[in-house]
Design an enzyme around this catalytic site. Structure first.
Site, short mmCIF file in Angstrom:
data_model
loop_
_atom_site.label_atom_id
_atom_site.label_comp_id
_atom_site.label_asym_id
_atom_site.label_seq_id
_atom_site.Cartn_x
_atom_site.Cartn_y
_atom_site.Cartn_z
N ASP A 101 14.71 73.01 41.36
CA ASP A 101 13.14 72.54 41.43
C ASP A 101 12.68 71.81 40.28
O ASP A 101 11.58 71.43 40.29
CB ASP A 101 12.28 73.76 42.09
CG ASP A 101 12.22 74.72 41.21
OD1 ASP A 101 13.30 74.95 40.33
OD2 ASP A 101 11.36 75.63 41.33
N HIS A 146 14.38 72.53 32.40
CA HIS A 146 15.43 73.49 32.39
C HIS A 146 16.21 73.25 33.74
O HIS A 146 15.92 72.21 34.52
CB HIS A 146 14.89 75.10 32.45
CG HIS A 146 14.07 75.48 33.54
ND1 HIS A 146 12.89 75.18 33.75
CD2 HIS A 146 14.32 75.97 34.77
CE1 HIS A 146 12.16 75.68 34.86
NE2 HIS A 146 13.32 76.03 35.37
N ASP A 167 8.76 76.18 33.19
CA ASP A 167 8.85 77.65 33.44
C ASP A 167 8.96 78.53 32.00
O ASP A 167 10.04 78.13 31.56
CB ASP A 167 9.84 77.98 34.42
CG ASP A 167 9.43 77.44 35.71
OD1 ASP A 167 8.33 76.66 36.09
OD2 ASP A 167 10.22 77.58 36.63
N GLU A 201 2.61 76.51 33.62
CA GLU A 201 3.22 76.98 35.03
C GLU A 201 2.12 78.30 35.41
O GLU A 201 1.23 78.82 34.36
CB GLU A 201 4.26 77.27 34.95
CG GLU A 201 4.78 78.39 34.26
CD GLU A 201 5.67 79.65 35.00
OE1 GLU A 201 5.58 79.73 36.20
OE2 GLU A 201 6.16 80.25 34.00
#
Lengths: 431, 969
Positions: free
Chosen positions: A72, A68, A178, A203
């Site tokens: 980060d 995505h 995520d 995650e």
């Protein structure tokens, strides 16, 4: 016995700089290519020399997958492809491909133009990098070469976030990126079929947390805003430009609509306008409600939310303002905060976490007198509220996903080692 | 005269047509009978290629086949079946066989053997499946024949080993539908195959194909539906199926588990991996709860729905469904609900929350945390937070059903329901408000909960607000602050949405009468009275002030000390409100106030409502009028009608009853008046001019009877008879008038015949009611029937005339509850001076918003009518989805009406109103009689368009200003 080798170049047992190398049946895949917010030296990017010592990146890697658009997870991409040198395919979903360059450009501007760094990637590099991107659809099986195929699943979290299944022959890996298992006001919940991968890389940000229902939080938030506005006060909501901001906008917009309220809501411009445009376009990636009603009206075409002008801050009467940045450390949100802090009728709502040292953190920990630059003392009389709107799966959500996918092995990344230990124990116990 | 001639010509013409028609139909019958099978045979022989044959068969399938020729056709089809090499043609033949066996009146046992024979040599799987389907049809047509069924089941069992899933599917379906109901029968038959149907089906739970697994579960459910008690042994198998990869299997398995849990609720099952044992229903409940977090939303909806009907589950398990332990970094955290409760019980309410207020408390033992809920834990917490609103609605419904049967659960689920009031989708919010209302007798709202509930009062949707008012009507509030809060919020609501007035008043009425002791301490504040100073008298017409008074007066009803707190003007206002809003303000016993207390004499208990008594007394009086002279009767009727109409205006709960009887008396009055015309005795030629009155009366009576029949809800068959009887009288009157005004006998023939038919059908419809109608018109008429049938029209008319006069007036028995359908157009308001401009030839959409009360089946009956100034009228049928049902007996129509017209020179008003369409075919009487009798009698009425026979306007027309502009070139 199939051998799957996983090498995390970042975000193995911490958050930030997500970058994971997976070797599966002779194929090498890089999952995410992020930067670290906490560092300003070489440590901000993953160490690609791990690969380059044996030859060129393009020769080694079969493909790169970006889950995505958060920095980060994609922040090191231009550096990786243009400066280190990679010419192979980069896979991401359509919304990610659309929004990612905006964020990268913003990141570049801050580092180069504001901080004056050299030896950083340029705008042209971002453009060149994006040319190597191949966009994929949800549930579309993409054949990278004869043996390697990848498939994207919906992940919630932010617009366009996806989980990827990587499959070579009969061996497969699922990388979650995520994700969020509880739906929110603009996105649905992550979903995966019973694909039974050999390895699930998930995650674990909230490995030791079980959260309360979203509804209570939303109700609290709305009630507070509503009460303040009815009193004639002003509400300041410092946000980051993308993600939560849209969720809160939708929340307030529908509430205004429902309750027939008239007080103006403003959004400080900048990044947001461009991003909002993409939110309007990628309706299929949003939740059921928005998808069902967009024929009548696109929920992202806000009726009550208007662009903010700096002069509006002095207008009398109630208003709600969303302003960047989210931690009140600089910029517009801080300016507005200084103007409004003196009045006890006003309120500031912090919708996310604040790093130590920022104004946001100080007021949240109860400080009422702030020292600003130039030895000024700012007395904070306005109400300060904290509200956590987070879009990561909690411990239950992680377990739920594991149950849905039925993997034979689970690998926890993107979290703290201690918390992972707990979750590991639990997973072993339950399955 | 010209008109007269024309009529004659027309009638002659119709006669000719009728004769032709008869001829045609007889010919047709004779011609077609032998041709069907023969033609098919010829066609099929002609066919050179399979494609041709298929075409013929397709054409053949489109036409119906008569019962007598079915068998012939089947034989021919079978013959071709054996010859045919192409699988697709055989498939079509097989499906035709099944289709033909369905023909009503045809007994398919004669073709069964052939059908079974064909199975033996068939190679194609598709054809096999189709043939089994045909057998299924045959089997279902022969429910009385167990041996046939046994044979079919045996055949199906043989084919269960087929390699195609389609064939296995059909076999299982067949076994499910036809398997023997009693085990004993199966043993007698001693066929090893059909010994244990359940075992055979159960073996296919592990089939490799998911479709077959689904079919097996469905077959099992089918057995259950047919009344076979399923064995408990399959429970274990079914539980394994819950973990199936395919959603349709899981969905069916959830159903099967539910069925078993209802069959064996108290059996004990072991918990795997431990030595404990629990009740089966609890175990099943846990398993279904688990499915609420399934990956497929179809299964989730199914599971959530079924949970609601598992009331035998023990409360321990039930309460677990709402359980969710929170933690943050491994430390225990309280949920917002718990915090709110604590705050409330510590006496501290609505404090602004601080950063870290929800800070985690004690450390949690890592071993004690259970992340995957075993069984029921948190099922509803998941269901209510689901991303699909279908699941959330299902969960709310299930909560409602469970809470209704368990008060302690109701108390617990309150927090969650209140949370649902803020759902993003309106239907979910509405559903949860309705649910809350249904369980409201079991619960008392805490103040913080009330606060959240009341916040929803500002919602811009009228549906939501009204539902919430209804909820408040039956809520229990625990403190006086709660009442105060509710009042304040309701008044806020009133200023924001003034149209909610009635609903808010009603809500306060109930709130007051439920909580008199809580209102008492608030009275001085609410009336803003002061111990020493006189306060200004509030404005009597202020809706907010009226709202406050409604609350107080209703509380005062059961709290005799309250009136002592009233000031002078409050008593005056009471007297005024008691008169003007009598349905909201109860009678009060006010000491020392002669004026007021005299209005209600203390001897009357609430059971004997004076107005009800009045209604019955006046009716008594009317029914005993036989001895009065004609003039007296008329006057009495007139007075009574006037009284009843006034009563209806005053007492809204009696309005339906009073209007209904008034209408009936009005009909009677009209009939009496028409019959008493002196002109009846005058020679016909003179009468020609004055017949207007009588025929107008007849017409009006007809209209009124339709209104009585279709506009009132709660009309029972006893009333329907009387109404139809009145209509019959009106028709008789019409016939008499026509007979006297038309010359010549010819046209009368038809009319007489029709009338007699109607009498006949009346007799058939209401045969059971006839004994109650002694001395009535129809009673006498039926006595004379043999004479009437044979006599000439002129004589018939004479007889009718005398019977009509001699017949007595029938009593109209009143039903328990009677409500008149009413409609009120809220939007458009009709007050706008700005015309709606649009280009002529194009359309403009007009939003129509109306409330309907006591309308049965509004989707089918309510229409919108638009009247243009040029007299053009349009009837618009609103979509079924435009109707909402906010409460019992109430509906709301929100629709768009498209207007269009040619260009006008200046703006003009159009009228919009609502109509109630009716059709005697759908009337209450028709449910008891075959349709054909009614369609005959309907010929007298104007031809109807898609089932609408006539319409009754039942709302006030609203004027809308529009202006179609000429199009610009």
């Amino acid at each position: 016995m199939p051998e799957i080798k996983v090498t995390p170049l970042g975000a193995g047992q911490d958050v930030g700089r997500s970058c994971i190398l997976v070797s599966i049946a002779g194929k090498n895949v890089m999952l995410d290519c992020g930067m670290h917010m906490g560092y300003n030296d070489d440590r901000r990017f993953p160490d690609f020399s791990y690969i380059t010592q044996n030859g060129r990146l393009t020769d080694f890697l079969d493909c790169v997958i970006i889950s995505h658009f958060h920095l980060d997870h994609c922040g090191a991409l231009p550096y990786f492809s243009e400066m280190v040198g990679y010419d192979g395919p980069i896979y991401m979903t359509h919304p990610t491909k659309a929004i990612c360059p905006i964020l990268l450009e913003d990141y570049r501007k801050i580092t180069v133009d504001k901080k004056g760094e050299t030896n950083f990637f340029t705008s042209q590099m971002i453009k060149d990098c994006m040319k190597k991107v191949v966009a994929v659809h949800l549930h579309q099986t993409v054949q990278v070469d004869e043996e390697l195929e990848i498939k994207a699943y919906y992940a919630g979290h932010v617009l366009g976030a996806a989980m990827f299944q990587i499959k070579v022959g009969c061996e497969s890996v699922v990388y979650t990126g995520d994700y969020n298992m509880t739906p929110d006001r603009h996105l649905g919940a992550a979903w995966i079929d019973k694909c039974r991968p050999d390895l699930l890389i998930t995650e674990s940000t909230y490995a030791t947390t079980i959260r309360d229902s979203k509804r209570c939080r939303e109700r609290d938030f709305l009630k507070k805003v509503h009460e303040t506005v009815e009193r004639g006060g002003k509400v300041l909501i410092p946000v980051f430009a993308l993600g939560r901001a849209q969720e809160l906008c939708i929340l307030l917009e529908t509430f205004w609509e429902r309750m027939n309220l008239k007080a103006p809501i403003y959004f400080s411009t900048g990044l947001t306008e461009k991003a909002n445009h993409y939110y309007k376009l990628f309706i299929t990636w949003t939740n059921q409600k928005i998808r069902k009603t967009f024929v009548q009206r696109n929920m992202f075409e806000f009726k009550h939310i208007k662009a903010f002008d700096r002069a509006f801050a002095d207008n009398p009467g109630p208003m709600v303002v969303f302003a960047t940045p989210g931690m009140l450390h600089a910029g517009q949100s801080l300016q507005i905060f200084r103007k409004w802090a003196g009045n006890e009728k006003n309120m500031v709502i912090m919708p996310g976490y604040c790093v130590q040292g920022t104004v946001g953190h100080k007021i949240l920990s109860g400080q009422r007198k702030l020292e600003m630059e130039g030895r000024q003392i700012l007395e904070v009389k306005m109400q300060v509220e904290y509200m956590s709107f987070s879009a990561h799966a909690d411990a239950k959500g992680i377990m739920q996903l594991i149950r849905q996918a039925e993997p034979s092995n689970v690998l926890l990344v993107h979290g703290e080692a201690k918390k992972m230990e707990f979750l590991k124990q639990k997973i072993e116990q339950e399955f | 005269m010209a008109a007269h001639l024309k009529k004659r010509v027309y009638e002659e013409f119709t006669k000719v047509v009728q004769q032709q028609h008869e001829d045609l139909s007889t010919k047709k019958l004779r011609l077609t009978k032998p041709s069907k099978s023969a033609a098919l045979h010829v066609d099929l022989c002609k066919a050179t290629s399979p494609a041709d044959a298929l075409q013929y068969l397709l054409q053949f399938a489109r036409k119906p086949v008569e019962v007598e020729s079915v068998e012939g056709v089947v034989r021919i089809l079978l013959e071709h079946y054996y010859k045919e090499n192409d699988a697709s043609v055989r498939l079509k033949i097989a499906s035709l066989l099944g289709f033909l066996s369905k023909t009503a009146g045809f007994s398919p046992d004669c073709i069964m053997d052939d059908a079974i024979n064909t199975l033996q040599n068939e190679k194609s799987h598709q054809v096999l499946a189709q043939l089994l389907d045909t057998l299924l049809v045959i089997g279902t047509k022969l429910p009385e024949n167990p041996s046939v069924r046994m044979r079919l089941v045996e055949v199906a069992c043989k084919h269960l080993t087929d390699s195609s899933h389609g064939v296995r599917n059909k076999c299982l379906q067949l076994i499910g539908c036809l398997g023997p109901v009693e085990k004993g029968v199966a043993k007698e038959a001693e066929s090893q195959a059909a010994k244990d149907v359940q075992k055979i089906i159960g073996d296919h739970f592990n089939d490799q194909d998911p479709r077959v697994r689904t079919a097996a579960i469905k077959a099992m459910l089918q057995l259950h539906e047919r009344g076979i008690k399923l064995q408990q042994a399959i429970y274990g198998q079914a539980c394994k199926l819950l973990a199936d990869d395919y959603e349709q299997v899981r969905s069916a398995a959830v159903q099967l588990i539910w069925v078993l849990s209802q069959l064996y609720p108290e059996s004990i099952v072991p918990i795997p991996s431990s030595n404990e044992e629990i009740r089966l229903v609890d175990d099943a409940f846990g398993k279904i709860c688990h499915m609420v977090s399934d990956g497929s939303w179809v299964v989730r909806v199914q599971a959530a729905k079924l949970l609601g009907s598992m009331q035998q589950v023990s409360s321990h398990f039930l309460e677990q469904t709402l359980d969710k332990k929170l933690m943050s970094d491994l430390r225990r955290k309280r949920t917002a609900h718990e915090r709110a409760k604590e705050l409330y019980s510590s006496g501290e309410f609505s404090s602004g929350r601080k950063w870290g207020d929800d800070a985690p408390k004690e450390e949690i033992d890592t071993g004690a945390v259970n992340l995957i809920e075993s069984g029921a834990c948190g099922a509803f917490v998941h269901g209510l937070e689901d991303e699909m609103y279908e699941v959330r609605i299902a969960a709310v419904e299930a909560l409602c059903m469970l809470a209704q049967s368990s008060p302690s659960f109701a108390e617990k689920c309150l927090d969650f329901l209140v949370d649902m009031f803020n759902d993003e989708i309106e239907e979910v919010r509405l559903q949860s408000i309705h649910t809350m209302r249904k369980i409201s007798n079991n619960i008392t709202l805490r103040e913080d909960q009330l606060d959240t509930v009341l916040a929803v009062l500002e919602d811009s949707s009228r549906d939501i607000r009204e539902a919430l008012h209804e909820l408040l009507c039956c809520t229990n509030v625990s403190t006086k602050e709660g009442i105060h809060l509710a009042l304040v919020e309701l008044l806020k609501n009133l200023t924001k949405y003034p149209t909610d007035r009635e609903s808010i008043w009603k809500c306060l009425k109930f709130l007051g009468s439920r909580h008199p002791t809580l209102v008492l301490p608030l009275v001085p504040e609410l009336l803003s009275t002061h111990p020493f100073f006189d306060t200004p008298e509030p404005d009597m017409d202020d809706p907010a002030y009226i709202a406050v008074l409604v609350l107080i007066f209703n509380a005062a009803k059961s709290c005799p000390t309250m009136p002592a707190l009233f000031s002078d003007h409050t008593f005056r206002h009471y007297a005024y409100l008691r008169d003007s809003l009598s349905h909201l303000v109860p009678p009060l016993r006010l000491p020392g106030r002669k004026l007021v207390s005299s209005a209600v004499s203390p001897s009357i208990t609430p059971h004997e409502d004076p107005s009800q008594q009045f209604l019955h007394q006046s009716l008594e009086r009317v029914y005993n009028f036989q001895h009065l002279d004609p003039r007296g009767i008329q006057e009495l009727l007139e007075f009574t009608i006037r009284d009843l109409q006034r009563l209806g205006e005053l007492q809204s709960e009696l309005a339906g009853m009073a209007d209904f009887t008034a209408t009936y008396l009005q009909c009677q009055l009209l009939l009496i008046k028409a019959l008493q015309e002196k002109l009846w005795n005058v020679a016909a030629p003179l009468y020609l001019k004055q017949n207007a009155l009588a025929s107008a009366a007849a017409k009006q009576i007809l209209e009124e009877t339709y209104k009585m029949e279709f506009m009132y809800s709660g009309v029972e068959s006893r009333q329907v008879v009387i109404i139809h009887h009145m209509r019959l009288q009106a028709k008789a009157l019409q016939l008499i008038v026509t007979a006297r005004t038309t010359r010549g006998v010819e046209p009368l023939f038809g009319m007489c015949e029709k009338f007699l038919q109607e009498v006949d059908s009346f007799q058939r419809c209401f045969i059971s009611e006839l004994p109650h109608m002694q001395g009535s018109f129809v009673d006498k008429l039926l006595d004379l029937m043999p004479r009437l049938v044979t006599s000439k029209p002129s004589e018939v008319v004479k007889i009718l005339q005398t019977t009509l006069r001699q017949s007595t007036f029938l009593h109209l028995p009143l039903p328990e509850q009677l409500h008149r359908a009413t409609a009120n157009i809220i939007e458009p308001t009709g007050e706008s001076d700005n015309p709606l401009r649009f280009t002529s030839g194009l359309v403009v959409a007009l939003d129509v918003d109306a409330t309907l009360e006591h309308v049965q089946d509004p989707q089918g009956t309510v229409k919108v009518q638009v009247l243009y100034p040029d007299g053009q009228a349009q009837l618009i049928h609103p979509k079924p989805a435009d109707f909402r049902n906010p409460g019992p007996g109430r509906h709301r129509l929100i629709t768009q009406v498209y207007l269009s017209h040619t260009a006008w020179t200046e703006p003009c008003q159009i009228e919009v109103r609502l109509l109630l369409a009716y059709n005697s075919n759908r009337s209450k009487a028709s449910t008891r009689i075959p349709k054909s009798t009614w369609s005959e009698s309907l010929e007298a009425l104007p031809p109807s368009e898609n089932g609408i026979e006539g319409t009754i306007p039942f709302s006030k027309p609203v004027k809308v200003y529009i202006m179609p502009k000429p199009a610009r070139r």
